[in-house]
Design an enzyme around this catalytic site. Structure first.
Site, PDB file in Angstrom:
ATOM      1  N   CYS A  39      90.598 -16.089  84.687  1.00 32.63           N
ATOM      2  CA  CYS A  39      90.609 -15.726  85.924  1.00 32.63           C
ATOM      3  C   CYS A  39      91.390 -16.837  86.937  1.00 32.63           C
ATOM      4  O   CYS A  39      90.827 -18.009  86.746  1.00 32.63           O
ATOM      5  CB  CYS A  39      89.212 -15.815  86.675  1.00 32.63           C
ATOM      6  SG  CYS A  39      88.904 -15.377  88.443  1.00 32.63           S
ATOM      7  N   GLY A  84      87.728 -12.165  93.594  1.00 30.16           N
ATOM      8  CA  GLY A  84      86.296 -11.962  93.107  1.00 30.16           C
ATOM      9  C   GLY A  84      86.016 -10.552  92.707  1.00 30.16           C
ATOM     10  O   GLY A  84      86.813  -9.898  92.318  1.00 30.16           O
ATOM     11  N   CYS A 275     108.451 -11.639 101.336  1.00 28.82           N
ATOM     12  CA  CYS A 275     107.061 -11.433 100.887  1.00 28.82           C
ATOM     13  C   CYS A 275     106.178 -11.347 102.434  1.00 28.82           C
ATOM     14  O   CYS A 275     105.727 -12.595 102.719  1.00 28.82           O
ATOM     15  CB  CYS A 275     106.369 -12.719 100.087  1.00 28.82           C
ATOM     16  SG  CYS A 275     106.808 -12.373  98.319  1.00 28.82           S
ATOM     17  N   ASP A 291      97.372 -13.363  98.111  1.00 31.42           N
ATOM     18  CA  ASP A 291      96.322 -13.576  97.116  1.00 31.42           C
ATOM     19  C   ASP A 291      96.397 -14.742  96.359  1.00 31.42           C
ATOM     20  O   ASP A 291      95.592 -15.341  95.904  1.00 31.42           O
ATOM     21  CB  ASP A 291      95.944 -12.455  96.652  1.00 31.42           C
ATOM     22  CG  ASP A 291      94.506 -12.422  95.959  1.00 31.42           C
ATOM     23  OD1 ASP A 291      93.732 -13.267  96.620  1.00 31.42           O
ATOM     24  OD2 ASP A 291      94.111 -11.949  94.795  1.00 31.42           O
ATOM     25  N   CYS A 331     120.410 -15.907  89.961  1.00 31.07           N
ATOM     26  CA  CYS A 331     119.917 -14.481  90.622  1.00 31.07           C
ATOM     27  C   CYS A 331     121.188 -14.154  91.435  1.00 31.07           C
ATOM     28  O   CYS A 331     121.431 -12.794  91.852  1.00 31.07           O
ATOM     29  CB  CYS A 331     118.640 -14.671  91.683  1.00 31.07           C
ATOM     30  SG  CYS A 331     117.380 -15.261  90.958  1.00 31.07           S
ATOM     31  N   CYS A 340     115.202  -6.587  91.778  1.00 34.77           N
ATOM     32  CA  CYS A 340     114.255  -7.619  91.654  1.00 34.77           C
ATOM     33  C   CYS A 340     114.051  -8.577  92.644  1.00 34.77           C
ATOM     34  O   CYS A 340     112.967  -8.921  92.955  1.00 34.77           O
ATOM     35  CB  CYS A 340     114.557  -8.395  90.126  1.00 34.77           C
ATOM     36  SG  CYS A 340     113.840  -9.857  89.861  1.00 34.77           S
ATOM     37  N   CYS A 344     108.833 -12.658  91.534  1.00 33.01           N
ATOM     38  CA  CYS A 344     107.594 -13.148  92.363  1.00 33.01           C
ATOM     39  C   CYS A 344     107.401 -14.519  92.502  1.00 33.01           C
ATOM     40  O   CYS A 344     107.511 -15.328  91.569  1.00 33.01           O
ATOM     41  CB  CYS A 344     106.412 -12.765  91.525  1.00 33.01           C
ATOM     42  SG  CYS A 344     105.095 -13.020  92.229  1.00 33.01           S
ATOM     43  N   CYS A 362     111.655 -13.651  84.029  1.00 29.25           N
ATOM     44  CA  CYS A 362     113.042 -13.201  84.463  1.00 29.25           C
ATOM     45  C   CYS A 362     113.736 -12.556  83.267  1.00 29.25           C
ATOM     46  O   CYS A 362     114.053 -11.481  83.344  1.00 29.25           O
ATOM     47  CB  CYS A 362     113.807 -14.533  84.951  1.00 29.25           C
ATOM     48  SG  CYS A 362     115.687 -13.894  85.060  1.00 29.25           S
TER      49      CYS A 362
END
Length: 396
Positions: A39, A84, A275, A291, A331, A340, A344, A362
């Site tokens: 986690c 959670g 984003c 998040d 990139c 792509c 992220c 990648c």
């Protein structure tokens, strides 16, 4: 998200740019009834709420959230709940949520609700709510018992697979729409055929695979983190299994590639140009852009004192969105950049805490794009009855 339900009153909406199109709400913050080894919430130094053991969203904050967001997001309003473990807020909390949505919604407004859960607490009452209001439920399960229980255990260190399976059976009994979210770790990443066939044996037709990558303060991969080549092989072998039954099974990552090839905005934010599509709402109303970055430096405001247009226009939100667009030399010349968009930011940032780095996965993306883009492009063109947009397919 789910199909939701329509509300019976007429009205108009309020626009804002750049628009927040969905919410990821954490009614119990990072608190959970499990103690999974991998986690990413556990023992985070950057967690703004780590010193607060009891974290539950109050009904006052929930009412404010629903009232203001339905006004801002008309006509399509998406509420997703995560943790959670969000079910720790209790079924009465979510029953009140629906009452607020019905009270504050307006005619022509579509409300969609989704909840991601470990499934441990699901019972008849939960499922009646989900069924009546057409919620979409995501169940976290990593495969067969010995695979799942390697990292996903409770506070006593015991495996949780049997309890999760009970939750799945309860969902099925009540006809609740659900999919599975499978974290790819060292427990399962080298077993793609077994994992895929396990889910199919359960009748699962919607699957999402999440690659696990966590690093220590020195940038060293933690033991359960998978290597890029493992992830690439997993996706390629899964694609071969999925392709013959692609009209019966949905795998989110392959759907996202097809969406990009069709010139649409993929459902997965990691394939967006920036984003800024959703925000996280913490239990106390604090808002964050992602998040993975619930950290004080990225806090955008609080719904109890700020309006949604104000939050949407915060300079900090623009700054975070721009992190994904930071150019990397590889990139800029990559044939798959149109799919792509640099990957992220979490996977770029994690190893060295540098947003300008390459996405850790990648090479895995290149493996699956090389294998899947051609067949998926032909499938998209067959469905559309025309060539897919040139900008989406010209590299292939």
């Amino acid at each position: 998200m789910g199909t939701g339900y329509a509300l019976p009153i007429l009205g108009e909406g309020l626009g804002a740019t750049p628009r927040i199109t969905s919410l990821l709400i954490k009614p119990a913050s990072a608190v959970c009834n499990l103690d999974c080894a991998y986690c990413f919430y556990l023992d985070r130094e950057a967690d703004p709420y780590k010193a607060l053991p009891g974290r539950r969203m109050t009904l006052e904050t929930l009412e404010r959230l629903v009232d203001t967001y339905l006004f801002y997001s008309y006509p399509d309003s998406v509420f997703a709940f995560q943790g959670g473990e969000p079910t720790l807020a209790g079924p009465a909390f979510f029953e009140t949520l629906v009452e607020y949505q019905q009270r504050f919604g307006r005619g022509g407004q579509n409300v969609s609700n989704a909840l991601q859960t470990n499934g441990i607490l699901l019972d008849e009452r939960w499922c009646r709510l989900f069924r009546e209001f057409q919620w979409l439920i995501g169940i976290s399960i990593d495969g067969p018992e010995e695979v799942h229980d390697r990292y996903r255990f409770n506070k006593e260190g015991r495996g949780t697979w049997k309890r999760v399976m009970q939750g799945i059976e309860t969902l099925k009994k009540h006809g609740v729409e659900f999919n599975v979210l499978c974290v790819l770790s060292q427990a399962n990443v080298d077993r793609p055929k077994e994992i895929y066939r396990f889910f199919r044996s359960l009748g699962i037709a919607h699957i999402q695979y999440i690659p696990l990558s966590e690093f220590d303060a020195l940038g060293q991969a933690l033991p359960f983190t998978i290597r890029p080549e493992q992830y690439g092989r997993f996706l390629c072998e899964t694609f071969d299994l999925w392709w013959p039954e692609r009209r019966k099974v949905r795998i989110r990552y392959f759907d996202n590639i097809a969406e990009a090839l069709a010139g649409q905005k993929p459902g997965n934010c990691t394939m967006h140009e920036t984003c800024d599509s959703y925000v996280v709402v913490e239990y106390n109303g604090d808002v964050y852009p992602c998040d993975f970055f619930v950290e004080q430096e990225w806090r955008l405001g609080n719904i109890n004192v700020d309006s949604w247009p104000e939050i949407a226009r915060r300079q900090r939100r623009y700054q975070f969105a721009a992190n994904k667009a930071i150019p990397h030399p590889e990139c800029q010349v990559c044939e798959y950049q149109a799919i792509c968009h640099g990957g992220c930011p979490k996977h770029r940032h994690d190893p060295r805490r540098q947003f300008q780095d390459l996405d850790y996965f990648c090479s895995a993306y290149k493996m699956i794009f090389s294998k899947a883009a051609g067949p998926l492009r032909k499938e998209v063109e067959r469905i559309l009855g025309r060539h897919a947009p040139a900008e989406a397919v010209s590299p292939y």
